[in-house]
Motif scaffolding. Structure first.
Motif, PDB file in Angstrom:
ATOM      1  N   ALA A   1       8.308  -9.915  17.004  1.00 13.48           N
ATOM      2  CA  ALA A   1       8.753  -9.412  15.704  1.00 13.48           C
ATOM      3  C   ALA A   1       7.662  -9.677  14.685  1.00 13.48           C
ATOM      4  O   ALA A   1       6.979 -10.704  14.744  1.00 13.48           O
ATOM      5  N   PHE A   2       7.505  -8.750  13.746  1.00 14.65           N
ATOM      6  CA  PHE A   2       6.538  -8.916  12.658  1.00 14.65           C
ATOM      7  C   PHE A   2       7.308  -9.062  11.357  1.00 14.65           C
ATOM      8  O   PHE A   2       8.167  -8.242  11.037  1.00 14.65           O
ATOM      9  N   TYR A   3       6.978 -10.120  10.595  1.00 11.19           N
ATOM     10  CA  TYR A   3       7.710 -10.439   9.370  1.00 11.19           C
ATOM     11  C   TYR A   3       6.741 -10.462   8.190  1.00 11.19           C
ATOM     12  O   TYR A   3       5.734 -11.179   8.212  1.00 11.19           O
ATOM     13  N   ALA A   4       7.036  -9.668   7.154  1.00  4.42           N
ATOM     14  CA  ALA A   4       6.191  -9.618   5.961  1.00  4.42           C
ATOM     15  C   ALA A   4       7.059  -9.225   4.761  1.00  4.42           C
ATOM     16  O   ALA A   4       7.129  -8.047   4.404  1.00  4.42           O
ATOM     17  N   PRO A   5       7.725 -10.196   4.123  1.00  2.00           N
ATOM     18  CA  PRO A   5       8.618  -9.867   3.008  1.00  2.00           C
ATOM     19  C   PRO A   5       7.907  -9.461   1.728  1.00  2.00           C
ATOM     20  O   PRO A   5       8.517  -8.869   0.835  1.00  2.00           O
ATOM     21  N   GLY A   6       6.612  -9.787   1.619  1.00  2.00           N
ATOM     22  CA  GLY A   6       5.822  -9.368   0.466  1.00  2.00           C
ATOM     23  C   GLY A   6       4.588  -8.643   0.954  1.00  2.00           C
ATOM     24  O   GLY A   6       3.738  -9.244   1.619  1.00  2.00           O
ATOM     25  N   LEU A   7       4.483  -7.353   0.667  1.00  2.00           N
ATOM     26  CA  LEU A   7       3.419  -6.558   1.276  1.00  2.00           C
ATOM     27  C   LEU A   7       3.010  -5.456   0.313  1.00  2.00           C
ATOM     28  O   LEU A   7       3.780  -4.540   0.034  1.00  2.00           O
ATOM     29  N   GLY A   8       1.779  -5.552  -0.205  1.00  2.00           N
ATOM     30  CA  GLY A   8       1.337  -4.579  -1.189  1.00  2.00           C
ATOM     31  C   GLY A   8       0.538  -3.433  -0.623  1.00  2.00           C
ATOM     32  O   GLY A   8       0.414  -2.378  -1.242  1.00  2.00           O
ATOM     33  N   GLU A   9      -0.021  -3.644   0.575  1.00  2.00           N
ATOM     34  CA  GLU A   9      -0.858  -2.617   1.191  1.00  2.00           C
ATOM     35  C   GLU A   9      -0.851  -2.838   2.693  1.00  2.00           C
ATOM     36  O   GLU A   9      -0.910  -3.982   3.163  1.00  2.00           O
ATOM     37  N   ILE A  10      -0.799  -1.751   3.448  1.00  2.00           N
ATOM     38  CA  ILE A  10      -0.829  -1.858   4.905  1.00  2.00           C
ATOM     39  C   ILE A  10      -2.236  -1.525   5.391  1.00  2.00           C
ATOM     40  O   ILE A  10      -2.655  -0.370   5.395  1.00  2.00           O
ATOM     41  N   THR A  11      -2.960  -2.566   5.755  1.00  2.00           N
ATOM     42  CA  THR A  11      -4.325  -2.431   6.248  1.00  2.00           C
ATOM     43  C   THR A  11      -4.294  -2.147   7.752  1.00  2.00           C
ATOM     44  O   THR A  11      -3.255  -2.338   8.403  1.00  2.00           O
ATOM     45  N   PRO A  12      -5.384  -1.711   8.340  1.00  2.00           N
ATOM     46  CA  PRO A  12      -5.392  -1.459   9.789  1.00  2.00           C
ATOM     47  C   PRO A  12      -4.934  -2.650  10.635  1.00  2.00           C
ATOM     48  O   PRO A  12      -4.132  -2.453  11.562  1.00  2.00           O
ATOM     49  N   PRO A  13      -5.382  -3.900  10.377  1.00  2.00           N
ATOM     50  CA  PRO A  13      -4.885  -5.012  11.190  1.00  2.00           C
ATOM     51  C   PRO A  13      -3.378  -5.222  11.050  1.00  2.00           C
ATOM     52  O   PRO A  13      -2.699  -5.552  12.035  1.00  2.00           O
ATOM     53  N   VAL A  14      -2.866  -5.024   9.843  1.00  2.00           N
ATOM     54  CA  VAL A  14      -1.422  -5.182   9.636  1.00  2.00           C
ATOM     55  C   VAL A  14      -0.665  -4.101  10.391  1.00  2.00           C
ATOM     56  O   VAL A  14       0.335  -4.373  11.062  1.00  2.00           O
ATOM     57  N   PHE A  15      -1.138  -2.867  10.310  1.00  2.00           N
ATOM     58  CA  PHE A  15      -0.440  -1.800  11.023  1.00  2.00           C
ATOM     59  C   PHE A  15      -0.501  -2.012  12.534  1.00  2.00           C
ATOM     60  O   PHE A  15       0.478  -1.746  13.242  1.00  2.00           O
ATOM     61  N   ASP A  16      -1.619  -2.486  13.037  1.00  2.00           N
ATOM     62  CA  ASP A  16      -1.721  -2.763  14.465  1.00  2.00           C
ATOM     63  C   ASP A  16      -0.683  -3.798  14.890  1.00  2.00           C
ATOM     64  O   ASP A  16      -0.057  -3.664  15.961  1.00  2.00           O
ATOM     65  N   ALA A  17      -0.491  -4.834  14.071  1.00  2.00           N
ATOM     66  CA  ALA A  17       0.519  -5.858  14.388  1.00  2.00           C
ATOM     67  C   ALA A  17       1.915  -5.263  14.352  1.00  2.00           C
ATOM     68  O   ALA A  17       2.756  -5.553  15.213  1.00  2.00           O
ATOM     69  N   MET A  18       2.188  -4.414  13.374  1.00  2.00           N
ATOM     70  CA  MET A  18       3.486  -3.764  13.277  1.00  2.00           C
ATOM     71  C   MET A  18       3.732  -2.858  14.480  1.00  2.00           C
ATOM     72  O   MET A  18       4.824  -2.857  15.063  1.00  2.00           O
TER      73      MET A  18
END
Length: 306
Positions: A196-213
């Motif tokens: 599971a990926f948890y990010a309650p505060g997220l202002g921008e979805i960068t490539p590493p973040v999207f890969d994790a999602m």
């Protein structure tokens, strides 16, 4: 693993104590179909286990513990299922609940990044105050992509990554964020390989973040605002969602568009929902849009099994 949603609202909860917007007034008076919510926090435990990790300690933590008997297993005269606390940032609505855990008989195991520790020792000295009570056994969360374990929670692996968002208002780098002010967390059940990926505060979805999602079986991400100008239109602020570190759900490049890009198998959930967000109204057009996109809205007490 089991994920219990202890609280699903943004700071102030829902209804917010001093707010008479359509949603807050409507839920108080029973004019809309909506669930009351406490401030965002989750508890994750391995399947079949008792002890787990509290992600963020909201000001509502005592109410949340009382509403979830599993967090009080009563194995001794003083007991808790909270083996450790992980902070995703140093915001008031995610850290103030640490004060409520001060009756521990031993130092509180706390995991956070260096910038968050600095903010909670200097700008808002929660950790210094706790030194007069149970004390804190602080562990450093690195944001170098490595995986770590938390003692007492067997079978779960944790990997943190820096997020584009905002530090707390009392942080010296509020307007010039540094890596580690806000993090997302990938939690993996090593027995099943599910995550599971948890990010309650997220202002921008960068490539590493999207890969994790995209690699996770479930994502629990920032659901604060529906539109970028939500608070401005209501006359409650002069700042946009992006100004304060949140990616709105609707509009070009919004959270809905990003969630639509995830694999079909991924469960999509919004958490940390502001009291002004129309998705709180279960009969709203905005909630219907989320259903069309197979996006769920977290509620207090929801149990998610991964």
């Amino acid at each position: 693993m089991r994920i219990t949603i202890l609280g699903s609202a943004a700071g102030g909860g829902f209804p917010q104590w001093n707010c008479n917007c359509r949603l807050c007034d409507g839920v108080r008076l029973g004019r809309i179909r909506a669930q009351r919510r406490t401030q965002s926090s989750i508890f994750i435990a391995p399947e079949g286990g008792v002890d787990g990790v509290l992600f963020n300690a909201s000001p509502d933590i005592l109410e949340q513990i009382r509403s979830q008997p599993a967090l009080q297993p009563a194995r001794a005269i003083r007991d808790t299922a909270i083996a450790a606390v992980v902070l995703m940032d140093g915001q008031i609505d995610h850290a103030t609940g640490l004060f409520m855990l001060r009756e521990r008989g031993s130092p509180l195991p706390l995991w956070c990044t260096d910038p968050v520790e600095e903010d909670l020792r200097q700008g808002n000295p929660i950790l210094r105050v706790l030194g007069h009570y149970c004390g804190v056994d602080r562990h450093r969360i690195a944001i170098d992509g490595g995986t770590f374990e938390i003692p007492g929670v067997a079978g779960l692996g944790f990997r943190a990554m820096p997020l584009s968002s905002k530090a707390a208002p009392y942080s010296p780098h509020r307007e010039q964020s540094v890596p580690g002010d806000n993090i997302g967390m990938l939690i993996t059940d090593r027995r099943t390989g599910r995550s599971a990926f948890y990010a309650p505060g997220l202002g921008e979805i960068t490539p590493p973040v999207f890969d994790a999602m995209a690699g996770a079986d479930a994502v629990l991400v920032d659901g604060t605002f529906w539109t970028d100008d939500e608070m401005i239109r209501l006359g409650l602020s002069q700042k946009t969602a992006r100004d304060i570190g949140h990616l709105a759900q609707s509009g070009p490049g919004g959270m809905i568009e990003w969630l639509d890009r995830l694999p079909a198998r991924t469960r999509r959930l919004l958490i940390h929902i502001n009291n002004t967000n129309p998705i709180l109204d279960e009969d709203s057009d905005e909630r219907a849009v989320l259903r069309q996109h197979r996006i769920d809205v977290c509620e207090d007490g929801m149990l998610i099994q991964i």
